[in-house]
Design an enzyme around this catalytic site. Structure first.
Site, PDB file in Angstrom:
ATOM      1  N   GLU A  48       0.811  -1.209   0.000  1.00 64.10           N
ATOM      2  CA  GLU A  48       0.000   0.000   0.000  1.00 64.10           C
ATOM      3  C   GLU A  48       0.846   1.262   0.000  1.00 64.10           C
ATOM      4  O   GLU A  48       1.962   1.269   0.517  1.00 64.10           O
ATOM      5  CB  GLU A  48      -0.858   0.043   1.265  1.00 64.10           C
ATOM      6  N   CYS A  81       3.442   8.427   0.681  1.00 67.69           N
ATOM      7  CA  CYS A  81       3.942   7.572   1.747  1.00 67.69           C
ATOM      8  C   CYS A  81       3.997   6.151   1.192  1.00 67.69           C
ATOM      9  O   CYS A  81       2.980   5.630   0.739  1.00 67.69           O
ATOM     10  CB  CYS A  81       2.980   7.665   2.931  1.00 67.69           C
ATOM     11  N   CYS A 133       5.003  -6.732   8.247  1.00 69.80           N
ATOM     12  CA  CYS A 133       6.226  -6.303   8.948  1.00 69.80           C
ATOM     13  C   CYS A 133       6.611  -7.338   9.994  1.00 69.80           C
ATOM     14  O   CYS A 133       5.755  -7.807  10.740  1.00 69.80           O
ATOM     15  CB  CYS A 133       6.013  -4.953   9.614  1.00 69.80           C
ATOM     16  N   CYS A 139       5.153  -4.587  16.357  1.00 72.80           N
ATOM     17  CA  CYS A 139       4.799  -3.632  17.417  1.00 72.80           C
ATOM     18  C   CYS A 139       3.317  -3.796  17.776  1.00 72.80           C
ATOM     19  O   CYS A 139       2.474  -3.957  16.885  1.00 72.80           O
ATOM     20  CB  CYS A 139       5.083  -2.205  16.958  1.00 72.80           C
ATOM     21  N   CYS A 167       0.498  -1.501  16.237  1.00 78.42           N
ATOM     22  CA  CYS A 167       0.534  -1.291  14.789  1.00 78.42           C
ATOM     23  C   CYS A 167      -0.212  -2.406  14.061  1.00 78.42           C
ATOM     24  O   CYS A 167       0.087  -3.587  14.235  1.00 78.42           O
ATOM     25  CB  CYS A 167       1.983  -1.230  14.327  1.00 78.42           C
ATOM     26  N   CYS A 220      -0.850   7.418   7.368  1.00 75.86           N
ATOM     27  CA  CYS A 220       0.472   6.928   7.044  1.00 75.86           C
ATOM     28  C   CYS A 220       1.023   6.103   8.203  1.00 75.86           C
ATOM     29  O   CYS A 220       1.102   6.580   9.320  1.00 75.86           O
ATOM     30  CB  CYS A 220       1.344   8.134   6.793  1.00 75.86           C
TER      31      CYS A 220
END
Ligand code: SAH
Ligand code: SF4
Length: 373
Positions: free
Chosen positions: A119, A132, A139, A143, A146, A365
């Site tokens: 994205e 962005c 990922c 975290c 997130c 973002c």
């Protein structure tokens, strides 16, 4: 031949609301397929196909005018265009879906040729146009606050896949690529865990015969990988660094950022200080405001101390938490965010609060995850 498909979704109206709502995208049907040709972007601009000055023409179509079809390159003879078309594919994406937000930002969902998705977000401001972009599918850092971290890790994006997000967004916005003057690597993924491909893409952004961007207008945001920060300094790309600090002490950091177990905050700050010494560029510290976790006045003072003791010229960006379904944390209320900002300011640290954009399409973002990956 099979062309990449573009879809526009009227999501702002249907999603609505002021808080973060991940996009529910329909299954991407057009994923696989175009594996018959090498892609064009990996080829250095000076070595593009065609003889002599044709290379320059193609580079100009690609990076200055932003063509995404051979047919658009009208000053090439038709026979040549047809021959090139048979051999080369231009774009990296099988499907591009756009989700406009009511505030003017547009989230782009790209289906890659292996069917995975990534994205980017287009953010038009009065004085600049920013994109962005993502560096990975998902990922690995995980975290807790997130949504991308929650998705887990898909794969690294290739250099061309990173770069092409900018070209594709420009194209679908009706802009020449070079009209996009600002790029932030703050989308999905941890850029310093995909260092080589990110560096490749950044070099192409900066190259005069490619996107010719100013390094001051390219920013990379990292969760804090000291080795990667040092490499970035050594490689001298000159881009801006943003560190996702989120807490001044290891104990709090470890609660929300798993990689903090491997990299203590002091070690990260030393690497950031080296980056600052080398580049002399002001460093941004990002700080997502989480209720009862990292928002105490004492923590603001500790952030200020961390920065001051190393004499880093810094700027703190306080990010209100964008809630997502199932998030194990809550955001700090607005008034408390302002108080935290005032303390930092009083400690001599320039601070802004980044009230998010694109939240109604889950486009803010850095929180670009999708429910269905
Ligand atoms: N992996 C990199 C870059 C992508 S995230 C990094 O972590 O820095 C970009 C920024 O958005 C980071 O500061 C990240 O901590 C922040 N972020 C992630 N999820 C968020 C959320 N739900 N609300 C507010 N900020 C968030
Ligand atoms: Fe990865 Fe950054 Fe999200 Fe952490 S905040 S999981 S590093 S994208």
């Amino acid at each position: 031949m099979k062309r990449p498909t573009f879809e526009l979704h009227n999501s702002a109206a249907s999603e609505g609301g002021a808080c973060y709502v991940p996009v529910q995208a329909p299954e991407a049907a057009a994923a696989a397929g175009d594996d018959r040709k090498p892609i064009l972007l990996p080829v250095p601009p000076d070595e593009l196909p065609g003889k002599g000055y044709r290379k320059g023409q193609i580079a100009s179509w690609l990076y200055k005018k932003g063509a995404r079809e051979w047919d658009e390159m009208t000053d090439l003879p038709r026979r040549l265009r047809e021959a090139l078309e048979r051999e080369w594919r231009i774009g990296e994406f099988a499907l591009v879906q756009a989700f406009p937000s009511s505030d003017g930002s547009v989230k782009y969902l790209f289906t890659l040729h292996d069917g995975r998705r990534t994205e980017a977000v287009y953010l038009p401001y009065a004085d600049r146009k920013t994109v962005c972009i993502s560096s990975q599918v998902g990922c690995p850092a995980g975290c807790t606050f997130c949504a991308t971290g929650k998705m887990g890790f898909g794969r690294n994006l290739t250099g061309p896949e990173i770069l092409d997000q900018i070209l594709a967004v420009a194209y679908h916005q009706g802009l020449a690529p070079r009209e996009i003057r600002n790029v932030v690597l703050m989308g999905m993924g941890e850029p310093l865990l995909n260092y080589d491909n990110v560096a490749w893409a950044v070099r192409r952004m900066l190259a005069r015969n490619a996107l010719a961007m100013s390094p001051r207008r390219v920013a990379l945001s990292t969760v804090g990988i000291p080795k990667g920060i040092r490499r970035l300094a050594e490689d001298d790309l000159g881009i801006k660094l943003a560190l996702s600090l989120h807490a001044p002490d290891d104990e709090t950091r470890k609660r929300i950022i798993p990689t903090a177990k491997a990299y203590p905050v002091e070690e990260i700050m030393d690497a950031v200080a080296e980056y600052f010494q080398k580049t002399r560029r002001r460093v941004t510290f990002e700080y997502v405001m989480l209720k009862g976790v990292n928002d105490a006045p004492e923590q603001a003072r500790a952030v200020a101390r961390l920065v001051r003791t190393r004499r880093i010229v810094a700027h703190v960006n306080l990010i209100p938490f964008n809630p997502w379904e199932g998030a194990p944390v809550e955001g700090t209320p607005r008034e408390a965010i302002k108080r935290f900002a005032h303390i930092l300011e009083a400690e001599g640290i320039p601070t802004t609060v980044r009230w998010s954009r694109g939240v109604d399409v889950g486009a803010a973002c850095g929180q670009l995850a999708l429910k269905e990956g």
